[in-house]
Design an enzyme around this catalytic site. Sequence first.
Site, short mmCIF file in Angstrom:
data_model
loop_
_atom_site.label_atom_id
_atom_site.label_comp_id
_atom_site.label_asym_id
_atom_site.label_seq_id
_atom_site.Cartn_x
_atom_site.Cartn_y
_atom_site.Cartn_z
N HIS A 142 -4.91 47.21 10.13
CA HIS A 142 -4.37 48.59 10.56
C HIS A 142 -5.56 49.51 10.28
CE1 HIS A 142 -0.06 47.80 10.34
NE2 HIS A 142 -0.52 46.71 9.37
N ASN A 164 6.40 49.00 9.69
CA ASN A 164 5.91 48.86 10.96
C ASN A 164 6.95 49.37 12.01
OD1 ASN A 164 3.36 47.62 10.42
ND2 ASN A 164 4.39 45.51 10.41
N HIS A 193 0.88 51.57 -0.70
CA HIS A 193 1.13 50.47 -1.66
C HIS A 193 2.74 50.29 -1.70
CE1 HIS A 193 1.31 47.21 -4.68
NE2 HIS A 193 1.25 48.12 -5.61
N TYR A 217 -2.07 45.20 -2.07
CA TYR A 217 -2.40 46.56 -1.59
C TYR A 217 -3.05 47.35 -2.76
CZ TYR A 217 0.67 46.11 2.49
OH TYR A 217 1.16 45.84 3.65
FE1 HDD Z 1 0.26 44.95 5.40
C1 HDD Z 1 -2.03 47.71 5.36
C2 HDD Z 1 2.49 47.19 7.05
C3 HDD Z 1 2.26 42.52 5.36
C4 HDD Z 1 -1.77 43.37 3.17
N1 HDD Z 1 0.15 47.01 6.07
C5 HDD Z 1 -0.77 48.01 6.03
C6 HDD Z 1 -0.46 49.27 6.76
C7 HDD Z 1 0.57 48.95 7.09
C8 HDD Z 1 1.36 47.64 6.67
C9 HDD Z 1 1.61 49.92 7.92
C10 HDD Z 1 -1.37 50.27 6.83
C11 HDD Z 1 -1.21 51.15 5.80
C12 HDD Z 1 -2.21 52.61 6.07
O1 HDD Z 1 -1.90 53.13 6.81
O2 HDD Z 1 -2.97 52.84 5.33
N2 HDD Z 1 2.02 44.95 6.30
C13 HDD Z 1 2.84 46.03 6.73
C14 HDD Z 1 4.06 45.32 6.78
C15 HDD Z 1 4.22 43.94 6.36
C16 HDD Z 1 2.90 43.61 5.96
C17 HDD Z 1 5.20 46.21 7.46
C18 HDD Z 1 5.19 42.98 6.49
C19 HDD Z 1 6.66 43.32 6.34
N3 HDD Z 1 0.46 43.29 4.65
C20 HDD Z 1 1.39 42.49 4.89
C21 HDD Z 1 1.27 41.20 3.63
C22 HDD Z 1 -0.13 41.44 3.35
C23 HDD Z 1 -0.41 42.77 3.70
C24 HDD Z 1 2.00 39.89 3.85
C25 HDD Z 1 -1.02 40.64 2.32
C26 HDD Z 1 -0.50 39.40 1.81
N4 HDD Z 1 -1.64 45.63 4.59
C27 HDD Z 1 -2.29 44.77 3.53
C28 HDD Z 1 -3.59 45.18 3.00
C29 HDD Z 1 -3.74 46.63 3.83
C30 HDD Z 1 -2.31 46.62 4.77
C31 HDD Z 1 -4.74 44.26 2.98
C32 HDD Z 1 -4.99 46.67 4.39
C33 HDD Z 1 -5.17 48.09 4.32
C34 HDD Z 1 -4.43 48.54 3.15
O3 HDD Z 1 -3.52 47.48 2.89
O4 HDD Z 1 -4.67 49.64 2.51
O5 HDD Z 1 -3.36 45.50 1.75
#
Ligand code: HDD
Length: 669
Positions: free
Chosen positions: A61, A133, A325, A348
């Site tokens: 993202h 999402n 988060h 997160y």
């Molecule tokens: Fe995630 C970012 C949505 C599963 C790990 N995620 C992130 C963002 C969104 C989502 C919208 C961007 C947030 C922003 O604008 O800063 N993610 C989802 C949805 C998921 C999902 C709807 C499943 C239903 N994500 C998911 C899993 C993991 C992560 C299973 C890890 C095991 N996601 C992350 C992250 C991020 C992230 C690595 C990257 C940047 C951040 O968190 O702040 O932690």
Amino acid sequence: MHPEAPSQQGDRLTTSTGVPVRDTDHSLKATPRGPTLLQDHHLREKITHFDHERIPERVVHARGAGAHGTFEAYGTASSVCRAAFLAAGVETPVFVRFSTVLGSRGSADTVRDTRGFATKFYTEEGTFDLVGNNIPVFFIQDGIKFPDVIHAGKPHPDREIPQAQSAHDTFWDFVSLHTEAQHHTIWNMSDRGIPRSYRTMEGFGVHTFRVVAEDGTTSLVKFHWKPDLGVHSLTWEEAQLLGGIDPDFHRRDLYDALAAGALPSWELGMQVMPDAEDQLFEGIDLLDPTKLVPEEWAPVQPVGRLTLERGPRNFFAEVEQVAFHVGHLVPGIDVTDDPLLQTRLFSYVDTQLTRLGGPNFNQLPINRPHAPVNDMLRDGFHQQDVHTGVAPYRPNSLDGGCPMHVGADGPALEDLATAIPAGHRVRANPISFEDHLTQPRMFWASLDPVEQDHVVEAYCFELGKCLDQTIVARQAAQLAVIDTELGARVAAGLGLPAPEPTEGDSAPEVVLSPALSQLGRRWPVAGRRVGVVLDPTRRGADAEWDAVRAALEADGVTALLVVPDGALPPQGTEPVADHTLHTARSVEFDALVVADPPAVAGDARYARLLGEAHRHLKALGAWGAGAEELLTLVGDDVGVVTAADPAEAAAAVLDLLAEHRVWARGTVA
Ligand code: HDD
């Protein structure tokens, strides 16, 4: 200059320590042509700070845009959820960040991908983040596989291509080997993967959450954002063209709409399901994030409205530094044992430690709760607070015992005494997670035939980019298991024989959910862009421009003046041209109205402007001299209207635009 962004304040340039600077354009040198002196502190401060201006982009993202707004609750959720921000009439400031998943921070907006829809509610009981999402299901069932699916979707590690694309071998290798990923993927291959605008996307919390009512009863809920403008998409060709013509298309669209006062809004809705012991609803495992609950089975009940009001003042400080988060929960809302959600609870915070450089990221202005904070977290990199007291531990006697725990009755983080299923410690999924195909089948079968055509074309495009033919054949076979016709059509598009039907899957029972289709309804057109081809130097053109613009603007539509060559009015006179035929491209408009054809008959750019808009099923209207030329170029087709005057032409186009496209015209590449 952006109206929201005041220019830099203060009349004197200073160093970071506030000392006025006399000259920031020349470094201090031993002589004008001699070496630069190490003692030039201002030079070193300026360069050092610049050298460290970037922070790591989000691991997923990375590309996004954000805006501030307000959420106003209807109170309809209060019977099931005691969260204060959901009580009737409560207004809560919010910050929303939309994003793509796979691309880097500078990648194009219109790529085929899932879109993030993350909302930070600064409630009076603390911050609630709904990190969702635009697709209601996810690729995987267990968060331990998140690095796998992302490694597969990101560019190949050797040459680091392709950028922001799932159209490559590793992604399809993963998907074709994981039936659980087929559901999310078919959504990506549908029009949902290429939204027209962030403003026309649905949002989904994906997981099932547990909410608690005032009397302690619990329910299982799924959160939905429903855009007031309806759910609309680009065509794939538009998305591809925009990737080059305007890579910032969605970001620009959001900020232009806000600047024009066309404030985007969404209704927050909840599907409410009983908190049954097995956590199943009509046979659907509510802990499985690859499953949705059809809206026909559990209606989405509106609980409030979000309106976005202004863009960021500073993109880095707000959009880049915002840290969401899923564990940022408020009293009344708790997590469930969905294994994807459980892993997210860890990820997160962890990712912000690297991305934002330490554990104090919640003190950054965009992340600061609006509720008072009284934690016992201390010190660490970039600590902003000057904590008082000597006893940040509990219990203590030195700080008068403070801070106290909230009493048993006060609102607090939920620690619900939910039952833990009996059994043994295992690395396994429940058997109820095993059905991976019923829902992609339902999605495909519920689409309109036009939407199905788009899905077939998307699979063909993506698989056509794969080099390894075993991956292509394996995925085509998977599609045939979802639906024989889908598999056969994609195989045919790729020049492959139709996959053999799989035993036991030849006549699957198909459940339909009409709500999954984007077609068949009419929507407000506010915030859309209509190009008006008109020669302002022609006699009487001023009045016609005023009439067409007034008719479009009355519905909140932006009218953009496209002038034929040689018709550019002198600078400083009205109307101001937005484009010439040289600079206008059809993909920047939702519809076109033409009054004056170019002076040179058969002008190729004009033919392309109208022909492309016609091919993309856009409404086309004309009056005056434009009418005949329009009919010559695109034919007397459905959705091509000629009118007596500008207001009538505008009204006809607006009427067609309410259905987003002229679907009756056929399919589109
Ligand atoms: Fe995630 C970012 C949505 C599963 C790990 N995620 C992130 C963002 C969104 C989502 C919208 C961007 C947030 C922003 O604008 O800063 N993610 C989802 C949805 C998921 C999902 C709807 C499943 C239903 N994500 C998911 C899993 C993991 C992560 C299973 C890890 C095991 N996601 C992350 C992250 C991020 C992230 C690595 C990257 C940047 C951040 O968190 O702040 O932690």
